[in-house]
Design a protein around this motif. Structure first.
Motif, short mmCIF file in Angstrom:
data_model
loop_
_atom_site.label_atom_id
_atom_site.label_comp_id
_atom_site.label_asym_id
_atom_site.label_seq_id
_atom_site.Cartn_x
_atom_site.Cartn_y
_atom_site.Cartn_z
N ARG A 174 -22.74 8.20 26.99
CA ARG A 174 -21.67 9.12 27.86
C ARG A 174 -20.63 9.38 26.90
O ARG A 174 -20.17 8.74 26.08
CB ARG A 174 -21.08 8.05 28.84
CG ARG A 174 -20.21 9.02 29.67
CD ARG A 174 -19.70 7.93 30.93
NE ARG A 174 -18.71 6.94 30.25
CZ ARG A 174 -18.19 5.98 31.14
NH1 ARG A 174 -18.70 6.02 32.42
NH2 ARG A 174 -17.26 5.21 30.81
N LYS B 126 -17.09 10.22 25.37
CA LYS B 126 -15.82 9.62 25.41
C LYS B 126 -14.88 10.61 25.91
O LYS B 126 -13.79 10.29 26.54
CB LYS B 126 -15.52 9.18 23.98
CG LYS B 126 -16.33 7.98 23.69
CD LYS B 126 -15.80 7.52 22.08
CE LYS B 126 -16.66 6.41 21.50
NZ LYS B 126 -16.14 6.19 20.21
N ARG B 127 -15.09 11.83 25.68
CA ARG B 127 -14.04 13.15 25.83
C ARG B 127 -14.66 14.45 26.13
O ARG B 127 -16.13 14.38 25.68
CB ARG B 127 -13.18 13.03 24.76
CG ARG B 127 -13.53 13.42 23.37
CD ARG B 127 -12.61 13.12 22.33
NE ARG B 127 -13.28 13.20 21.20
CZ ARG B 127 -13.37 11.93 20.45
NH1 ARG B 127 -12.89 10.78 21.02
NH2 ARG B 127 -13.94 11.81 19.32
N GLU B 128 -14.25 15.37 26.57
CA GLU B 128 -14.82 16.53 26.65
C GLU B 128 -15.08 17.25 25.14
O GLU B 128 -14.33 17.10 24.29
CB GLU B 128 -13.82 17.73 27.37
CG GLU B 128 -14.12 17.31 28.94
CD GLU B 128 -15.27 17.13 29.54
OE1 GLU B 128 -15.97 18.21 29.41
OE2 GLU B 128 -15.53 16.31 30.38
N ASN C 73 -22.17 13.48 30.32
CA ASN C 73 -20.83 13.80 30.25
C ASN C 73 -19.86 12.80 30.52
O ASN C 73 -20.19 11.81 30.97
CB ASN C 73 -20.04 15.22 31.05
CG ASN C 73 -20.26 14.85 32.66
OD1 ASN C 73 -20.88 14.25 33.24
ND2 ASN C 73 -19.50 15.76 33.17
N LYS C 74 -18.59 12.99 30.20
CA LYS C 74 -17.76 11.83 30.36
C LYS C 74 -17.62 11.23 32.00
O LYS C 74 -17.53 10.04 32.07
CB LYS C 74 -16.20 12.27 30.11
CG LYS C 74 -15.16 11.09 30.24
CD LYS C 74 -13.81 11.55 29.64
CE LYS C 74 -12.78 10.31 29.78
NZ LYS C 74 -11.46 10.64 29.82
N ASP C 75 -17.83 12.01 32.75
CA ASP C 75 -17.83 11.66 34.14
C ASP C 75 -19.24 11.28 34.80
O ASP C 75 -19.16 11.02 35.96
CB ASP C 75 -17.31 13.00 35.16
CG ASP C 75 -15.83 13.25 34.81
OD1 ASP C 75 -15.14 12.33 34.60
OD2 ASP C 75 -15.55 14.49 35.02
N ASP D 112 -17.65 11.04 18.99
CA ASP D 112 -17.54 11.45 20.32
C ASP D 112 -18.34 10.51 21.43
O ASP D 112 -18.01 10.82 22.53
CB ASP D 112 -18.27 12.90 20.40
CG ASP D 112 -17.42 13.84 19.76
OD1 ASP D 112 -16.20 13.81 19.58
OD2 ASP D 112 -18.08 14.75 19.15
#
Length: 141
Positions: free
Chosen positions: A86, A88-90, A11-13, A62
Motif C-alpha cells: 500500500r 504511503k502517500r499519493e 493506493n493509500k486508501d 513510497d
C-alpha cells in the motif's frame, strides 16, 4: 527456471489497485498488474522494487512490498513471485511500457476477456482480502 514478479500496488486508501493495459503480447489489450523478470542472481524482492520503479516510477520510499505468494508453472519452466503493498502517500505514476491506470476494486477481476492471467488476478485480490482479515490488517504495511 525463469523467475518473474507481479506487483499488487494499492493506493493509500486501499480502494484502488494499480493496473496496466498491455500494449504487447502476451495479453495485448488486456488489463494486468505491473511486474517483470527476475534477473539471474537477483533476489526476488530486489527485482520487485526494481521493476516497480522501472514501470511506474514508484520508489522504495513510497511503499513497503510484502511477499504474498508464488505460482510455479512446470510446463512453461517458470515461476511468478507475487508482492503486495500500500502506498504511503499519493504519487505520480508514469511509465511507457504499458498504459497505467488506477482501478476501483468493484470489478470482476476473474473476467478473462478483460484481465490477463487466467483468473489469477481475481484469486490474488481475494487472498489479500482474506489475509487482511486474518492478520488484522498487518499484511499491508
Amino acid at each position: 527456471m525463469q523467475g518473474y514478479n507481479v506487483l499488487m500496488i494499492y493506493n493509500k486508501d486501499m480502494d484502488r489497485l494499480l493496473m496496466c493495459r498491455r500494449l504487447r503480447n502476451p495479453y495485448k489489450g488486456l488489463s494486468n498488474l505491473v511486474g517483470g523478470k527476475i534477473e539471474n542472481g537477483e533476489l526476488g524482492i530486489d527485482a520487485a522494487y526494481r521493476e516497480l520503479f522501472e514501470e511506474t516510477n514508484i520508489t522504495h520510499e513510497d511503499i513497503v512490498l510484502n511477499h504474498l505468494m508464488d505460482f510455479k508453472y512446470y510446463l512453461q519452466n517458470c515461476y511468478v513471485e507475487v508482492y503486495v503493498g500500500r502506498l504511503k502517500r499519493e504519487v505520480h505514476i508514469s511509465g511507457d511500457e504499458n498504459e497505467l491506470y488506477w482501478s476501483d476494486l468493484d470489478k470482476d477481476f476473474f473476467d478473462m476477456s478483460v484481465y490477463a492471467g487466467e483468473g489469477n488476478i481475481g484469486h490474488m485480490i481475494e487472498q489479500v482480502k482474506m489475509s487482511r482479515v486474518l492478520e488484522n490488517d498487518n499484511i499491508i504495511a
